[in-house]
Structure formats: structure tokens, C-alpha cells
Write a protein that holds these residues in place. Sequence first.
Motif, short mmCIF file in Angstrom:
data_model
loop_
_atom_site.label_atom_id
_atom_site.label_comp_id
_atom_site.label_asym_id
_atom_site.label_seq_id
_atom_site.Cartn_x
_atom_site.Cartn_y
_atom_site.Cartn_z
N ASN A 293 0.82 -1.21 0.00
CA ASN A 293 0.00 0.00 0.00
C ASN A 293 0.86 1.26 0.00
OD1 ASN A 293 -2.35 -1.50 0.05
ND2 ASN A 293 -2.57 -1.39 2.28
N ILE A 294 1.94 1.25 0.80
CA ILE A 294 2.83 2.42 0.83
C ILE A 294 3.48 2.60 -0.53
CG2 ILE A 294 4.99 3.33 1.79
CD1 ILE A 294 4.20 2.13 4.47
N GLY A 295 3.94 1.50 -1.14
CA GLY A 295 4.55 1.61 -2.46
C GLY A 295 3.58 2.13 -3.50
N ASN A 296 2.35 1.62 -3.49
CA ASN A 296 1.34 2.11 -4.44
C ASN A 296 1.04 3.59 -4.23
OD1 ASN A 296 1.08 -0.46 -5.54
ND2 ASN A 296 -0.67 -1.01 -4.25
N TYR A 297 0.95 3.97 -2.96
CA TYR A 297 0.67 5.38 -2.63
C TYR A 297 1.76 6.31 -3.15
CZ TYR A 297 0.70 9.47 0.53
OH TYR A 297 0.78 10.74 1.06
N LEU A 298 3.02 5.90 -2.94
CA LEU A 298 4.13 6.75 -3.38
C LEU A 298 4.22 6.85 -4.91
CD1 LEU A 298 6.92 5.69 -0.85
CD2 LEU A 298 5.54 7.77 -0.84
N THR A 299 3.74 5.82 -5.61
CA THR A 299 3.79 5.88 -7.08
C THR A 299 2.70 6.79 -7.67
OG1 THR A 299 2.38 3.91 -7.28
CG2 THR A 299 4.77 3.56 -7.25
N VAL A 300 1.63 7.03 -6.92
CA VAL A 300 0.53 7.85 -7.47
C VAL A 300 0.39 9.18 -6.73
CG1 VAL A 300 -0.75 5.82 -8.24
CG2 VAL A 300 -1.21 6.77 -5.96
N ILE A 301 1.33 9.48 -5.83
CA ILE A 301 1.13 10.66 -4.98
C ILE A 301 1.07 11.96 -5.79
CG2 ILE A 301 3.62 10.94 -4.50
CD1 ILE A 301 2.80 11.84 -1.67
N VAL A 302 1.85 12.05 -6.86
CA VAL A 302 1.83 13.28 -7.67
C VAL A 302 0.54 13.37 -8.48
CG1 VAL A 302 2.96 14.55 -9.53
CG2 VAL A 302 4.34 13.41 -7.78
N SER A 303 0.17 12.28 -9.14
CA SER A 303 -1.04 12.33 -9.98
C SER A 303 -2.31 12.52 -9.14
CB SER A 303 -1.14 11.06 -10.83
OG SER A 303 -1.18 9.91 -10.01
N LEU A 304 -2.43 11.79 -8.02
CA LEU A 304 -3.61 11.96 -7.17
C LEU A 304 -3.57 13.30 -6.43
CD1 LEU A 304 -4.41 8.53 -5.47
CD2 LEU A 304 -5.68 9.71 -7.27
N GLY A 305 -2.36 13.74 -6.07
CA GLY A 305 -2.25 14.99 -5.33
C GLY A 305 -2.59 16.21 -6.16
N THR A 306 -2.55 16.09 -7.47
CA THR A 306 -2.88 17.23 -8.35
C THR A 306 -4.13 16.97 -9.19
OG1 THR A 306 -1.35 16.32 -10.00
CG2 THR A 306 -0.49 18.02 -8.53
N TRP A 307 -4.80 15.85 -8.94
CA TRP A 307 -6.01 15.50 -9.68
C TRP A 307 -7.14 16.46 -9.35
CZ3 TRP A 307 -10.13 11.72 -7.80
CH2 TRP A 307 -11.07 11.47 -8.81
N GLY A 308 -7.81 16.98 -10.40
CA GLY A 308 -8.88 17.95 -10.17
C GLY A 308 -10.17 17.66 -10.91
N GLU A 309 -10.33 16.47 -11.47
CA GLU A 309 -11.54 16.08 -12.20
C GLU A 309 -11.86 17.02 -13.36
OE1 GLU A 309 -14.59 13.75 -9.37
OE2 GLU A 309 -14.28 15.81 -8.75
N SER A 310 -10.85 17.70 -13.88
CA SER A 310 -11.10 18.69 -14.93
C SER A 310 -11.56 18.04 -16.23
CB SER A 310 -9.84 19.52 -15.17
OG SER A 310 -8.72 18.67 -15.43
N TYR A 311 -11.13 16.82 -16.52
CA TYR A 311 -11.50 16.16 -17.76
C TYR A 311 -12.75 15.29 -17.61
CZ TYR A 311 -7.01 17.72 -19.57
OH TYR A 311 -5.97 18.51 -19.97
N SER A 312 -12.92 14.71 -16.43
CA SER A 312 -14.07 13.83 -16.24
C SER A 312 -15.36 14.59 -16.00
CB SER A 312 -13.83 12.88 -15.06
OG SER A 312 -13.65 13.62 -13.86
N GLY A 313 -15.24 15.81 -15.45
CA GLY A 313 -16.43 16.62 -15.20
C GLY A 313 -17.30 16.10 -14.07
N THR A 314 -16.77 15.21 -13.24
CA THR A 314 -17.52 14.66 -12.12
C THR A 314 -17.35 15.53 -10.87
OG1 THR A 314 -15.63 13.22 -11.64
CG2 THR A 314 -17.42 12.30 -12.98
N ASP A 315 -18.09 15.22 -9.82
CA ASP A 315 -18.01 16.01 -8.59
C ASP A 315 -17.67 15.14 -7.38
OD1 ASP A 315 -20.34 14.61 -8.39
OD2 ASP A 315 -21.60 16.33 -7.86
N TRP A 316 -17.00 14.01 -7.61
CA TRP A 316 -16.63 13.12 -6.51
C TRP A 316 -15.72 13.82 -5.50
CZ3 TRP A 316 -12.02 11.26 -4.58
CH2 TRP A 316 -12.09 10.15 -3.73
N GLN A 317 -14.79 14.62 -5.99
CA GLN A 317 -13.81 15.25 -5.10
C GLN A 317 -14.42 16.17 -4.07
OE1 GLN A 317 -10.74 17.03 -7.65
NE2 GLN A 317 -9.28 15.78 -6.54
N SER A 318 -15.51 16.84 -4.42
CA SER A 318 -16.08 17.82 -3.49
C SER A 318 -16.50 17.19 -2.18
CB SER A 318 -17.28 18.53 -4.14
OG SER A 318 -18.31 17.59 -4.41
#
Length: 547
Positions: A293-318
Motif C-alpha cells: 500500500n505504501i509503495g502504491n501510494y508513493l507511485t501515485v502521490i503526484v497524480s492523485l495529489g494534483t487530480w482535479g476532475e477537470s476532464y471527467s467533469g464529475t463532482d466526486w472530489q467535493s
Amino acid sequence: MDKVKVGRLGPFPRVSKPVFITSSLLILGFIIFGAFFTETAGTLFSFLQGFITDKFGWLFIILVNMALALCIYLATSRYGDIRLGNQTERPQYNLFSWIGMLFSAGIGIGLVYWGTAEPLYHFMAPPMGDAETVAAAKQAMNLSFMHWGLHAWAVYTVVALSLAYFHFRRGLPLSIRSTLYPLIGKRIYGRWGHTVDILAVFGTMFGVVTSLGLGVMQINSGLEKLFGIPSSLPIQFALIAFITALAAASVMMGLDKGIKRLSDINIGFTVVLLAFMVVLGPTLFIFDSFIENIGNYLTVIVSLGTWGESYSGTDWQSGWTIFYWAWWVSWAPFVGIFIARISRGRTIREFTLGVLLIPMLILFFWFTTFGGVAIHMELASAVTGISPGLVEAVQADTGSAIFKLVEYYPLAQPITLLIVVMIMLWFVTSSDSASFVIDMLTAGGDTDPPKIQRLFWATTEGVIAAILLAAGGLSALQAAAIVAGLPFALVIFVMMYALLRGLSRDRLILYRAQQDFITDESADHNSANEFVDEHLLKGPPKIVKGD
């Protein structure tokens, strides 16, 4: 050194009147509005939450990433050797007590509430991909680690470090206003300082009562499992009254006798419960998945940390990521002041790495042991055809997930009772720590504020938690955290710049810079040289008898 002006106000002997009166009136207005216009308050909370998350979600994402980058820089830079106090000081509290108080202040009830429920929720309703698959399981753990990991603790670290540095190193009051000293100087004692402290009080109050409300809902779920006590608002109000009384008693005892002892007890309970779940659960899976889990987290920390749903148009993040970022920000003044108060004598490097990493790793292990195991059981049910009912428990009542999980372990009833006691103690330590901090803010940064003022704020927290529950339960609690977090997010941006500016003028840094400007010739001329080169090559001179 100038000080914040404090004086008597009615029964309260030592308050900063502009901060205390304004904060009290704002909170009183909120109490009246929520109590008498409950339906309107619920509608307003929902609207404000939607507006902030839709329009300012990007701001919170930038903030948490900047905070994390600053923490990494400070831990590895020349500023890491600066000690919070005099350079010869040693830490005020030992490592065990320090970690216990960090954990109690920084996490509290949310850990027990979300530790099982959040991974399960993401597993059954992932924002990306198919539900209830191995990919969904990994994504669920990644998202849970993201919400409770480096970004969250970076916000706490930045605020706490700023406060500790300007208080212990520069002698300024232990108050949010002091962090702006490099920018506005002595004006921190005027209206600008008052404004910042009022925002901090407001954010602290609503950030903490969000956790208190969640805790009461979960305690009610536990009591229903144990004794058949139904989940209802009257029961939850009674629980708030009872536990607020315990918190008031604790806060009256002070930092060392009350808060520290309860934190130590809670850490002990946490270790016992974790050990029980690890030993009697799927032990090998827990350790294997923890590392993965720690390894998986460190591999996606940049992409998830800057993810803003700008392309999907969903509102899950809110409802999830932005809520968490705002929640951490609203907690930051309270947790920051409390962590600063207990961290005298530590170096910036030790402080930054300790606050950023140690509680986070404990959290990750907790999420793996509870949430990860729950997901593991659900995945195994696809083979056996026998559902453990954990997903259904989350759908029915989020707070009941942990109690459903322990039903599959021996001694389920005693363990359920232990969890209920732990939630109560987290409730108490969160409430009394917050009361202590709010009193410090409204007393001009006094590190030992009057007890009657602590009692006032502890009671106020309980009242607001009850009103928020009545106004809409979990949704109202989430909305309050987000609304309180937005204005203080702007303060943290300014705080980060002020901290760097203050550190660049620290006496240790200036001294070392002065040494760097000494030329090689002057260094050679002014250095003692006991032996000539020939003696150095042959070793030390012989000792002559009689010398």
C-alpha cells in the motif's frame, strides 16, 4: 517586546477583548441561527459547501502541495539545524509522550470513524474504474492514504512550525498573528493580528466540532451494538453533554495532568487494539499489504495529489478530497498551536520529519489493519459466496463499519466496548486540546490561560456540535469544516512566505553566513597551529619526562 493587550471581561480575567468578543459574537450568532432556523441552516450549509468546492477546490489542491514541498525543503535544507528555542535546549517531552499528543490532537475521532469505513466506501464506489475488484481495492487504499497522508500532515507541520519558531526562537506570543511578524512587524498587535486570530478561532471551532459530531454518531452506533440503544438525536445530545463534561474536567487539569495523561492512555489503547487485530487477524496479509500500500501510494502521490476532475467533469472530489483538505486546514490553527506548544527544544529537521512521518505511518498501518482487512474479506467472499456484510454496513451507517468488522474476531463484545471507550477518550482529548488552544488565542497567546475561559470554550464546542447534528448530521458537519477552512487557507499561504523570510534572518543562519565570508587567508592566520607540518606527518611530539 510589545504584547497583545489583555484584560478582564466580566467573569473572564485575561482576554484579548477584540478577539474574544468578536469570536464569541460570531459563534453565538451561529448558535442562534442553527438552533432557531435549523432547516434554513442546513440548506445554507449545503449551498456554501457546493460553492466553495466548485469554485475553490483548485486553491486547496495548490495549498496542500505547496505545504508538502516546503516541508521537504526545510527538512533537507540548512534551516534544519535550527532548534526551536536556544541551540543548547533539549526536547520538553520524551518521544513517546510527544507522539501520543501529536496523534491525539491531530487525528482523534476521525481515525476510528473512517479507518474501516473509508477504504470500504471507495472499494464499493470508486471514482475511477469498476467497483469491488482488485483494482478498486488498490485504488481505495491509495485514496485513503492520500486523504490522511503526507499532504494532510504537511499542512499541520507548516502551521505548527511557524508558530513554534516565532514563539520559542523569536519570543513572540504563541498565536497565529505572530507568524506574520516578518511581513507587518509590530502591527501584529493591532487589527491585522486580531483578524488573523479571529479566523483561527472560527476555523478551530468548526473543524473540531466536525470531529466531535462524527464521534458521537459512532459512539451511538457502538452502544446500539452493545446494549441495543437506538441511534437518535436525543441519545447523541446526551452523549455530547456527558463527554463535554469529561472534556471540561480534563481541560481544567491543564496540559500535563489532563491532556498528556489522556493522550498516553489513548496511545496505549491504540497499541493494544492494533496488536489484537494483527495477531488474531490475517497477520501475513496485513504486513504484506502494508508495504504494498505504501509503495502504491508513493507511485501515485503526484497524480492523485494534483487530480482535479477537470476532464471527467464529475463532482466526486467535493465530497471527499476537497472536504479533507478543507478539514485539515480548519484544524490547522488548533493542531498547529498545540503541536508548537509541546515541541520546544526540537530541531526543525527533527520536528518536520517527526510531525510529517511518524503519525502518518501509524495511520497507514491502522487503515491497512482495519480497512484493508475489511476489503480483503469482501474480495474473499467472491470465492466463498458468503458475504461478510461489511459493504452493507457502510451503506447503512458509516460509523458502524468497524463494529461489524470486529464481529468476525474473538472477544467481539469486549473489543467493541474498548472501541467505544477509545472514541470517548479521543473526543475528550480533541475537545480539551481545542479548548486550550482557543483560550490561548483569545488570551493573546498566553500559554497558560485561565481555567474559567477553558471551561467556556469546552462548553461552547459541545453546544455547536449538537446544533450541527440537528441541522443536518454528517452533511452539515462537512459543510461547516469546508466553510471554516477557506479563509484560513489564505492565511497559510502568507504564513509559508513569512516563515521562509523569518528563517533566512535567523541568528544561526546569519552567523554561519558570516563564517562563509571569512577568506582562506584570514582563517589560516587566525587559527591556532600547535604543530608544524613535519610533526603532523610523524605523529604527536614525544612527551618529555618532567613536563
